[in-house]
Design an enzyme around this catalytic site. Structure first.
Site, PDB file in Angstrom:
ATOM      1  N   ASP A 159       0.843  -1.203   0.000  1.00  0.00           N
ATOM      2  CA  ASP A 159       0.000   0.000   0.000  1.00  0.00           C
ATOM      3  C   ASP A 159       0.879   1.254   0.000  1.00  0.00           C
ATOM      4  OD1 ASP A 159      -2.427  -1.704   0.585  1.00  0.00           O
ATOM      5  OD2 ASP A 159      -1.229  -2.088   2.359  1.00  0.00           O
ATOM      6  N   HIS A 187      -4.586  -3.357   6.370  1.00  0.00           N
ATOM      7  CA  HIS A 187      -4.372  -3.620   4.943  1.00  0.00           C
ATOM      8  C   HIS A 187      -5.713  -4.038   4.350  1.00  0.00           C
ATOM      9  CE1 HIS A 187      -2.895  -4.953   1.125  1.00  0.00           C
ATOM     10  NE2 HIS A 187      -3.384  -6.154   1.338  1.00  0.00           N
TER      11      HIS A 187
HETATM   12  P1  NAD Z   1      -2.102 -18.484  -4.006  1.00  0.00           P
HETATM   13  O1  NAD Z   1      -3.440 -19.108  -3.806  1.00  0.00           O
HETATM   14  O2  NAD Z   1      -1.536 -18.423  -5.376  1.00  0.00           O
HETATM   15  O3  NAD Z   1      -1.058 -19.201  -3.074  1.00  0.00           O
HETATM   16  C1  NAD Z   1      -1.326 -19.465  -1.728  1.00  0.00           C
HETATM   17  C2  NAD Z   1      -0.579 -20.727  -1.421  1.00  0.00           C
HETATM   18  O4  NAD Z   1      -0.699 -20.962  -0.027  1.00  0.00           O
HETATM   19  C3  NAD Z   1      -1.132 -21.973  -2.127  1.00  0.00           C
HETATM   20  O5  NAD Z   1      -0.096 -22.596  -2.871  1.00  0.00           O
HETATM   21  C4  NAD Z   1      -1.643 -22.842  -0.983  1.00  0.00           C
HETATM   22  O6  NAD Z   1      -1.451 -24.225  -1.232  1.00  0.00           O
HETATM   23  C5  NAD Z   1      -0.749 -22.348   0.154  1.00  0.00           C
HETATM   24  N1  NAD Z   1      -1.272 -22.666   1.478  1.00  0.00           N
HETATM   25  C6  NAD Z   1      -2.555 -22.715   1.904  1.00  0.00           C
HETATM   26  N2  NAD Z   1      -2.611 -23.115   3.186  1.00  0.00           N
HETATM   27  C7  NAD Z   1      -1.343 -23.289   3.590  1.00  0.00           C
HETATM   28  C8  NAD Z   1      -0.748 -23.713   4.810  1.00  0.00           C
HETATM   29  N3  NAD Z   1      -1.489 -24.030   5.868  1.00  0.00           N
HETATM   30  N4  NAD Z   1       0.587 -23.797   4.880  1.00  0.00           N
HETATM   31  C9  NAD Z   1       1.357 -23.498   3.811  1.00  0.00           C
HETATM   32  N5  NAD Z   1       0.849 -23.107   2.614  1.00  0.00           N
HETATM   33  C10 NAD Z   1      -0.476 -23.009   2.516  1.00  0.00           C
HETATM   34  O7  NAD Z   1      -2.162 -17.012  -3.365  1.00  0.00           O
HETATM   35  P2  NAD Z   1      -1.157 -15.796  -3.575  1.00  0.00           P
HETATM   36  O8  NAD Z   1      -1.644 -14.998  -4.736  1.00  0.00           O
HETATM   37  O9  NAD Z   1       0.237 -16.281  -3.542  1.00  0.00           O
HETATM   38  O10 NAD Z   1      -1.497 -14.930  -2.277  1.00  0.00           O
HETATM   39  C11 NAD Z   1      -1.152 -15.390  -0.981  1.00  0.00           C
HETATM   40  C12 NAD Z   1      -1.783 -14.514   0.077  1.00  0.00           C
HETATM   41  O11 NAD Z   1      -1.254 -13.198   0.026  1.00  0.00           O
HETATM   42  C13 NAD Z   1      -3.288 -14.325  -0.034  1.00  0.00           C
HETATM   43  O12 NAD Z   1      -3.846 -14.344   1.255  1.00  0.00           O
HETATM   44  C14 NAD Z   1      -3.437 -12.938  -0.629  1.00  0.00           C
HETATM   45  O13 NAD Z   1      -4.699 -12.369  -0.336  1.00  0.00           O
HETATM   46  C15 NAD Z   1      -2.327 -12.251   0.093  1.00  0.00           C
HETATM   47  N6  NAD Z   1      -1.891 -10.974  -0.462  1.00  0.00           N
HETATM   48  C16 NAD Z   1      -1.501 -10.010   0.434  1.00  0.00           C
HETATM   49  C17 NAD Z   1      -1.051  -8.796  -0.012  1.00  0.00           C
HETATM   50  C18 NAD Z   1      -0.603  -7.735   0.960  1.00  0.00           C
HETATM   51  O14 NAD Z   1      -0.220  -6.640   0.527  1.00  0.00           O
HETATM   52  N7  NAD Z   1      -0.600  -7.949   2.273  1.00  0.00           N
HETATM   53  C19 NAD Z   1      -0.985  -8.543  -1.380  1.00  0.00           C
HETATM   54  C20 NAD Z   1      -1.370  -9.546  -2.267  1.00  0.00           C
HETATM   55  C21 NAD Z   1      -1.813 -10.764  -1.797  1.00  0.00           C
HETATM   56  C1  LMR Z   2      -3.716  -6.585  -2.465  1.00  0.00           C
HETATM   57  O1  LMR Z   2      -3.658  -5.572  -1.765  1.00  0.00           O
HETATM   58  O2  LMR Z   2      -3.378  -6.599  -3.667  1.00  0.00           O
HETATM   59  C2  LMR Z   2      -4.181  -7.856  -1.856  1.00  0.00           C
HETATM   60  O3  LMR Z   2      -4.275  -7.736  -0.479  1.00  0.00           O
HETATM   61  C3  LMR Z   2      -5.398  -8.374  -2.499  1.00  0.00           C
HETATM   62  C4  LMR Z   2      -6.642  -8.283  -1.675  1.00  0.00           C
HETATM   63  O4  LMR Z   2      -7.149  -9.336  -1.293  1.00  0.00           O
HETATM   64  O5  LMR Z   2      -7.078  -7.152  -1.413  1.00  0.00           O
END
Ligand code: NAD
Ligand code: LMR
Length: 328
Positions: A159, A187
């Protein structure tokens, strides 16, 4: 003499963010020449895909990659880790609210907090990217009573970076000329990106922009809803930018933020700026040698107060929800 490798755990390593993050970690984006040893956690059904990613890591022949271990048991994978990047969680799909994820993801962070408490290195730092990141960090922190609270943070650096990019585009400044950006709160769409303390080329950013309407009706919603806009456009949540921000946050935490600037991190509140103690809320922080300090003494006007309070109220609601679910 070669430096000791830093042991870095990544959860959800076979996911979208993992596919960008692992290669950046292995190639030196985090620590330059210091080698890293990767410990990759996945659920059992994703381990085969993860083996493929490890083949690709091998094929890069990165000089700074000291080793890779994969598995589905957090007590094995987290053993002795110095940095744990908790990415694995169920991402939000189109139409889903982040609150829907609390229950689905709560269980993951309870187990991982307990495992870190048991086996991580004494100097461990834990960064939570998986959503809902602030509350997942709160769950992990509460389930790891022997790890100091200051070692947990949730990612609001994406962000922060988004806000810098929007402000640079508006003012025609380079991103490197934007300093002292702050993301307050959660977030989520309630977050408050604050330009009133930011600077563009050393001048107050709000004065340089000179347009309260743009700040309220364009800048703040664009930054706060950027995650949803990317989901809408890509059909899945941001991945490369999230990986990049995860690295930015961890690097600054371990190596220190730049002089004359600060970064945004969601950390356990000590009550600063009226944020209830213990909530994992985003603040302006400076970092040094693996420690952070909340920037003190900023004037908060009524507009900013209202925005901060709204986001913090959402965090308090999330804390109540996970308390009722017995996760903390
Ligand atoms: P994704 O679905 O491609 O990958 C998530 C992975 O986590 C999968 O491979 C799944 O098998 C694994 N997983 C699920 N449970 C698990 C466990 N108990 N132990 C280990 N691995 C496990 O998702 P992504 O696009 O890589 O996103 C991951 C996370 O990050 C999501 O929660 C998404 O919302 C978040 N995210 C946060 C931000 C931020 O700025 N904070 C930004 C983007 C995405
Ligand atoms: C993002 O900020 O791109 C991620 O946290 C996606 C979401 O679930 O908002």
């Amino acid at each position: 003499m070669t430096a000791t490798p830093l042991k870095v755990a990544v959860t959800g390593a076979a996911g979208q963010i993992g596919y960008s993050l692992l290669f950046r970690l292995a190639s030196g984006s985090l620590l330059g020449d210091r080698p890293v040893e990767l410990r990759l956690l996945e659920i059992e059904p994703a381990l085969k895909a993860l083996e493929g990613v490890v083949m690709e890591l091998d094929d890069c022949a990165f000089p700074t990659l000291a080793g890779v271990e994969i598995g589905s048991d957090p007590t094995k994978i987290f053993d002795g880790v110095n940095l744990a990047l908790l990415v694995g969680a169920r991402p939000r799909g189109p139409g889903m609210e982040r609150g829907d994820l609390l229950e689905a993801n709560g269980a993951i962070f309870t187990a991982q907090g307990k495992a870190l408490n048991q086996v991580a290195a004494d100097d461990v730092r834990i960064g939570v990217t998986g959503n809902p990141a602030n509350t997942n960090a709160l769950i992990a922190m509460t389930n790891a009573p022997d790890i100091p609270k200051e070692r947990f943070s949730a990612l609001t650096r994406l962000d922060h970076n988004r806000a810098i990019s929007q402000l640079a585009a508006k003012t025609g400044a380079a991103v490197t000329d934007i300093k002292k950006m702050t993301i307050w709160g959660n977030h989520s769409a309630t977050q408050y990106p604050d330009v009133f303390h930011a600077e563009v080329g050393g001048r107050n950013a709000a004065e340089v922009v000179g347009d309260q309407g743009w700040i309220e009706n364009d800048f703040i919603p664009t930054v706060a809803k950027r995650g949803a806009a990317i989901i809408e456009a890509r059909g899945s949540s941001s991945a490369a930018s999230a990986a990049s921000a995860t690295i930015d946050a961890a690097r600054d935490w371990l190596l220190g933020s730049a002089d004359g600037d600060w970064v945004s991190m969601a950390v356990a509140s000590d009550g600063s700026y009226g944020v209830p103690e213990g909530l994992i809320s985003s603040f302006p922080v400076t970092t040094k040698d693996g420690n952070w300090e909340i920037v003190q003494g900023l004037d908060i006007d009524d507009f900013s107060r209202g925005r901060i309070d709204a986001s913090v109220a959402e965090l308090a609601d999330e804390r109540n929800a996970v308390t009722e679910l017995g996760l903390i």
